[in-house]
Scaffold this active site. Structure first.
Site, PDB file in Angstrom:
ATOM      1  N   ASP A  76       0.210   5.317   0.615  1.00 50.10           N
ATOM      2  CA  ASP A  76      -0.866   6.118   1.200  1.00 50.10           C
ATOM      3  C   ASP A  76      -0.641   7.615   1.196  1.00 50.10           C
ATOM      4  O   ASP A  76       0.422   8.090   1.622  1.00 50.10           O
ATOM      5  CB  ASP A  76      -1.001   5.785   2.706  1.00 50.10           C
ATOM      6  CG  ASP A  76      -1.808   4.560   2.994  1.00 50.10           C
ATOM      7  OD1 ASP A  76      -2.474   4.070   2.089  1.00 50.10           O
ATOM      8  OD2 ASP A  76      -1.745   4.105   4.144  1.00 50.10           O
ATOM      9  N   GLU A 136      -3.061  10.344   3.278  1.00 51.64           N
ATOM     10  CA  GLU A 136      -4.255  10.587   4.090  1.00 51.64           C
ATOM     11  C   GLU A 136      -4.223  12.047   4.536  1.00 51.64           C
ATOM     12  O   GLU A 136      -3.206  12.518   5.044  1.00 51.64           O
ATOM     13  CB  GLU A 136      -4.317   9.656   5.304  1.00 51.64           C
ATOM     14  CG  GLU A 136      -4.618   8.222   4.932  1.00 51.64           C
ATOM     15  CD  GLU A 136      -4.804   7.331   6.155  1.00 51.64           C
ATOM     16  OE1 GLU A 136      -5.894   6.762   6.297  1.00 51.64           O
ATOM     17  OE2 GLU A 136      -3.865   7.242   6.962  1.00 51.64           O
ATOM     18  N   GLU A 140       0.851  -1.199   0.000  1.00 45.45           N
ATOM     19  CA  GLU A 140       0.000   0.000   0.000  1.00 45.45           C
ATOM     20  C   GLU A 140       0.887   1.249   0.000  1.00 45.45           C
ATOM     21  O   GLU A 140       1.945   1.271   0.638  1.00 45.45           O
ATOM     22  CB  GLU A 140      -0.900  -0.011   1.238  1.00 45.45           C
ATOM     23  CG  GLU A 140      -1.943   1.086   1.296  1.00 45.45           C
ATOM     24  CD  GLU A 140      -2.937   0.851   2.432  1.00 45.45           C
ATOM     25  OE1 GLU A 140      -3.327  -0.311   2.670  1.00 45.45           O
ATOM     26  OE2 GLU A 140      -3.314   1.826   3.100  1.00 45.45           O
ATOM     27  N   GLU A 174       5.320   6.024   8.836  1.00 47.19           N
ATOM     28  CA  GLU A 174       4.598   7.281   8.678  1.00 47.19           C
ATOM     29  C   GLU A 174       5.540   8.484   8.581  1.00 47.19           C
ATOM     30  O   GLU A 174       6.501   8.589   9.352  1.00 47.19           O
ATOM     31  CB  GLU A 174       3.649   7.508   9.856  1.00 47.19           C
ATOM     32  CG  GLU A 174       2.573   6.443  10.026  1.00 47.19           C
ATOM     33  CD  GLU A 174       3.002   5.272  10.897  1.00 47.19           C
ATOM     34  OE1 GLU A 174       4.217   5.151  11.206  1.00 47.19           O
ATOM     35  OE2 GLU A 174       2.133   4.458  11.264  1.00 47.19           O
TER      36      GLU A 174
END
Length: 286
Positions: free
Chosen positions: A103, A105, A101, A130
């Site tokens: 990402d 967000e 994945e 992150e």
């Protein structure tokens, strides 16, 4: 104007109209709205897609195609005003328990406070990578382009052409890299007020609903995966697939450093408390 000129003009306008219809309908061609009971909408003949969220439900869409490497651009305009508690997710993902994945967000916030752009990379079901950023503009005032370059050597996240993050292939030191599982594009707008804004302290103000995010100008220079085969072959034009070996040049490396110095607010690679046994091995590579 004689009859032959009139006929030529008519045919030319008809062809132009057909072309404009095709280009405007690309969101219809590329995406399906998959949930939300009417809260996701295709507008302007497929030139615009909107997702909305109210207390009953959010909404989402996914790409018709799966991709195995690509350079993917989408313009987004985020939920304006008091968007606290909301999350607009835009990402690539495969299926299964060992999924890959990539990402984006966008974590909503109180009016006047900046959005947080949260990024992550999962490989073989493992994430915890992150990095978070503020943006250098108001992402609710206009559309901005959010891009993912994914090739066998690296993943580069860019905003309006400015790179904000690079995740390099570090398989040589035992770090899994997304390279074998085709991924679809997904996006959703949903309520995450248990964690999204100030760790869940600020809740969604439903009196502001419906919350709406908008999408347009999707572009994918990508290898489409279908029936177990890639649309990119060894005989493909090197020029048309130059992104397959693209890397950051010196100017873009400098821009990346500028963003990370001035706008990065969290980096897992500097969070020693989170990793008491030592930082993840990719954090030690340049």
């Amino acid at each position: 104007m004689d009859s032959s000129s009139a006929l030529f003009m008519y045919l030319a306008l008809t062809l132009l109209s057909s072309f404009l219809t095709l280009t405007a309908a690309n969101l219809y061609q590329d995406f399906d709205i998959t949930w939300g009971d009417g809260r996701g909408k295709m507008l302007n003949n497929g030139d615009l897609l909107s997702l909305s969220l109210d207390k009953a439900s959010g909404s989402g869409f996914q790409s018709k195609n799966e991709f195995l490497f690509g350079k993917i651009d989408m313009q987004l305009k985020l939920v304006p005003g008091n968007s606290a508690g909301t999350v607009t997710a835009y990402y690539l993902s495969s299926k299964g328990s060992a999924w890959d994945e990539i990402d984006y967000e966008f974590l909503g916030n109180l009016s006047g406070d900046p959005y947080i752009l949260h990024t992550n990379v999962f490989s073989q079901g493992k994430g915890n990578r992150e990095q978070q950023f503020y943006l250098w503009f108001d992402p609710t005032a206009d559309f901005h382009t959010y891009s993912i370059l994914w090739n066998p050597q690296r993943i580069i996240f860019s905003v309006d052409g400015t790179p904000i993050r690079e995740f390099k292939n570090s398989e040589s030191i035992g770090v899994a890299f997304p390279k074998n599982q085709p991924m679809r594009i997904y996006s959703s707008l949903w309520n995450a007020d248990d964690w999204a804004t100030r760790g869940g302290l600020v809740k969604t103000d439903w009196s502001q609903a419906p919350f709406t995010a908008s999408y347009r100008n999707f572009k994918a220079d990508a290898c489409i995966w279908s029936s177990g085969a890639s649309s990119c072959t060894s005989s493909s034009s090197t020029n048309s697939n130059s992104w397959l070996s693209q890397e950051l040049d010196t100017a873009n490396q400098d821009r990346l450093k500028w963003v990370q110095k001035n706008y990065m607010i969290y980096n897992y690679c500097t969070d020693a408390k989170r990793f008491p046994q030592g930082l993840p091995p990719e954090c030690n590579t340049s």
